[in-house]
Design a protein around this motif. Sequence first.
Motif, mmCIF file in Angstrom:
data_model
loop_
_atom_site.group_PDB
_atom_site.id
_atom_site.type_symbol
_atom_site.label_atom_id
_atom_site.label_comp_id
_atom_site.label_asym_id
_atom_site.label_seq_id
_atom_site.Cartn_x
_atom_site.Cartn_y
_atom_site.Cartn_z
ATOM 1 N N ALA A 293 0.853 -1.206 0.000
ATOM 2 C CA ALA A 293 0.000 0.000 0.000
ATOM 3 C C ALA A 293 0.884 1.250 0.000
ATOM 4 O O ALA A 293 2.021 1.200 0.493
ATOM 5 C CB ALA A 293 -0.902 -0.020 1.227
ATOM 6 N N PRO A 294 0.367 2.367 -0.542
ATOM 7 C CA PRO A 294 1.218 3.566 -0.645
ATOM 8 C C PRO A 294 1.788 4.030 0.697
ATOM 9 O O PRO A 294 2.879 4.578 0.757
ATOM 10 C CB PRO A 294 0.257 4.636 -1.209
ATOM 11 C CG PRO A 294 -0.887 3.876 -1.801
ATOM 12 C CD PRO A 294 -0.958 2.547 -1.129
ATOM 13 N N GLY A 295 1.047 3.759 1.783
ATOM 14 C CA GLY A 295 1.512 4.250 3.084
ATOM 15 C C GLY A 295 2.313 3.234 3.881
ATOM 16 O O GLY A 295 2.711 3.505 5.008
ATOM 17 N N ALA A 296 2.562 2.033 3.319
ATOM 18 C CA ALA A 296 3.271 0.986 4.082
ATOM 19 C C ALA A 296 4.770 1.253 4.063
ATOM 20 O O ALA A 296 5.439 1.066 3.040
ATOM 21 C CB ALA A 296 2.958 -0.388 3.486
ATOM 22 N N PHE A 297 5.297 1.706 5.207
ATOM 23 C CA PHE A 297 6.711 2.097 5.256
ATOM 24 C C PHE A 297 7.261 1.934 6.676
ATOM 25 O O PHE A 297 8.068 2.722 7.142
ATOM 26 C CB PHE A 297 6.833 3.565 4.803
ATOM 27 C CG PHE A 297 8.076 3.858 3.998
ATOM 28 C CD1 PHE A 297 8.324 3.196 2.799
ATOM 29 C CD2 PHE A 297 9.000 4.802 4.412
ATOM 30 C CE1 PHE A 297 9.465 3.463 2.049
ATOM 31 C CE2 PHE A 297 10.142 5.095 3.679
ATOM 32 C CZ PHE A 297 10.369 4.410 2.496
ATOM 33 N N ALA A 298 6.796 0.868 7.365
ATOM 34 C CA ALA A 298 7.102 0.767 8.792
ATOM 35 C C ALA A 298 8.021 -0.378 9.164
ATOM 36 O O ALA A 298 8.696 -0.314 10.188
ATOM 37 C CB ALA A 298 5.798 0.611 9.572
ATOM 38 N N HIS A 299 8.037 -1.418 8.389
ATOM 39 C CA HIS A 299 8.737 -2.640 8.810
ATOM 40 C C HIS A 299 9.595 -3.178 7.664
ATOM 41 O O HIS A 299 9.522 -2.703 6.544
ATOM 42 C CB HIS A 299 7.722 -3.699 9.255
ATOM 43 C CG HIS A 299 6.941 -3.280 10.469
ATOM 44 N ND1 HIS A 299 7.456 -3.352 11.743
ATOM 45 C CD2 HIS A 299 5.699 -2.750 10.591
ATOM 46 C CE1 HIS A 299 6.560 -2.893 12.605
ATOM 47 N NE2 HIS A 299 5.493 -2.518 11.930
ATOM 48 N N MET A 300 10.360 -4.240 7.987
ATOM 49 C CA MET A 300 11.269 -4.822 6.990
ATOM 50 C C MET A 300 10.564 -5.826 6.072
ATOM 51 O O MET A 300 11.206 -6.628 5.418
ATOM 52 C CB MET A 300 12.443 -5.503 7.704
ATOM 53 C CG MET A 300 13.389 -4.512 8.356
ATOM 54 S SD MET A 300 14.754 -5.316 9.225
ATOM 55 C CE MET A 300 15.918 -3.943 9.365
ATOM 56 N N ASP A 301 9.238 -5.780 6.040
ATOM 57 C CA ASP A 301 8.457 -6.766 5.283
ATOM 58 C C ASP A 301 7.939 -6.160 3.979
ATOM 59 O O ASP A 301 7.134 -5.233 4.004
ATOM 60 C CB ASP A 301 7.287 -7.255 6.136
ATOM 61 C CG ASP A 301 7.795 -7.929 7.395
ATOM 62 O OD1 ASP A 301 8.258 -7.200 8.301
ATOM 63 O OD2 ASP A 301 7.752 -9.159 7.467
ATOM 64 N N PRO A 302 8.386 -6.707 2.844
ATOM 65 C CA PRO A 302 8.032 -6.107 1.554
ATOM 66 C C PRO A 302 6.739 -6.680 0.977
ATOM 67 O O PRO A 302 6.276 -7.745 1.399
ATOM 68 C CB PRO A 302 9.202 -6.557 0.672
ATOM 69 C CG PRO A 302 9.515 -7.921 1.197
ATOM 70 C CD PRO A 302 9.254 -7.885 2.683
ATOM 71 N N PRO A 303 6.202 -6.010 -0.035
ATOM 72 C CA PRO A 303 5.177 -6.673 -0.848
ATOM 73 C C PRO A 303 5.870 -7.733 -1.701
ATOM 74 O O PRO A 303 7.092 -7.689 -1.875
ATOM 75 C CB PRO A 303 4.651 -5.534 -1.733
ATOM 76 C CG PRO A 303 5.786 -4.560 -1.828
ATOM 77 C CD PRO A 303 6.574 -4.686 -0.556
ATOM 78 N N THR A 304 5.106 -8.685 -2.202
ATOM 79 C CA THR A 304 5.697 -9.760 -2.998
ATOM 80 C C THR A 304 5.171 -9.679 -4.427
ATOM 81 O O THR A 304 4.011 -9.339 -4.651
ATOM 82 C CB THR A 304 5.320 -11.133 -2.394
ATOM 83 O OG1 THR A 304 3.903 -11.162 -2.202
ATOM 84 C CG2 THR A 304 6.012 -11.370 -1.074
ATOM 85 N N PRO A 305 6.015 -9.990 -5.418
ATOM 86 C CA PRO A 305 5.560 -9.912 -6.816
ATOM 87 C C PRO A 305 4.622 -11.067 -7.159
ATOM 88 O O PRO A 305 4.759 -12.161 -6.603
ATOM 89 C CB PRO A 305 6.865 -10.025 -7.610
ATOM 90 C CG PRO A 305 7.807 -10.747 -6.709
ATOM 91 C CD PRO A 305 7.424 -10.405 -5.307
#
Length: 405
Positions: free
Chosen positions: A63-75
């Motif tokens: 999500a555009p606001g997800a910037f808190a943890h070391m966990d990424p989105p996945t392709p």
Amino acid sequence: MTDSSFIASRPGLEQALEAVLVPPSGSEQPQLPNNLPNKGIGEEATLEILAPIVIGGARHLGAPGAFAHMDPPTPWISWATTFWNASLNQNLLHPDLSPVAKDIERRVIDWLSPFYGMDGGHMTPGSTVSNLTALWAARDLNGIKIVVASDASHLSIAKATHLLGLEYLSVATDTSGRLDDTKLPTDLSNAALVLTAGTTNAGVIDNLQLAERASWTHVDAAWSGPLRLSQKHASKLEGIDKADSISISAHKLFFQPKEAGMIFFRATEKAHSAVSFGGSYLSVPNVGVLGSHGAIAVPLLATLMSWGQSGLAERIDRAMVLAETLWSKLDTHPKVELFGPQSSGVILWRPHNQSGLGSIIERLPIGSTSITSVDGKQWLRNVAANPCADIDELWPKIERALKKY
Ligand SMILES: Cc1ncc(COP(=O)(O)O)c(C=O)c1O
């Protein structure tokens, strides 16, 4: 006997796919049974109930606001190949049960090892297990008695030390958060020195040139390891090729579904022999901590094939630019102080007046910012694991939270 539960159902799988393509909104009242049902409701009804709970209720890491943890989105290529994995259920413990998957794991490890000066390794469920595997090899090959790591090292290092019955020595960090080499014992002949490439709290990369000071050097590169594949950031890991072993979490900046990690060794044959057991029902030794384990290399190989090194580097670089952008905005904000220069996409910040970070985080969208502490002091933390984040969307929210502060 044919059993339709074990045969691909196009309508059922399309129903599952639809919930991914058009995520349902979260269910306020989870309708999950409190006890194990005696009679099942069938696959389609189960998907209908679970979709709003599992998908609607999840944290969306791209999500555009997800910037808190070391966990990424996945392709999506990793979703498709993970689906294949679940349907095939290969077991890399036995060659009969993984005629292709074992080769895929070897191939992906062979692709990546040279970036780190290593000659092989294997996949693990994450760096916690990789760190344990590395220190196990260090103990049994080099007679390590003591593990030396900075006080910013990940808890899995102390955990592995404990499990292996070794002594743990925590070394202070300097003001930049790096292991303070002036505090290292002079005699490290019976020690494994653990250097961290991207500390969990602050993303700090230890001086990797310290490798070779100890009998064994392990680099915990859970977070920053993938930077080595980016021309722009590779030099931040200068010296990593002097390590004896390296951990990397593929479910961080390799953008893989959990649980995916890697352990690399400089001398793999020797290291693997130290962490292997035979078994009467196995035709090959069982290497590493796990027994049965799945084909987690398949989604990683698929991701690397579809993106190539340049595609992976582009996504890492983009995430790092987002961190640089947020850093610059915070740096010019009159109310904010920052921890150190950021080098691996982890930003720690707080208002000059340090109290009440909880009240700021409450005003920020969940998943946009986390809280951590360094040397007993609390900091707000942003982490560049999401190349799809939008700092222009996040920044006004941070400004608003700071205004009310
Ligand atoms: C530096 C470091 N080492 C090890 C770990 C543990 O990795 P995993 O969660 O993949 O087991 C983490 C997790 O964040 C980490 O940041």
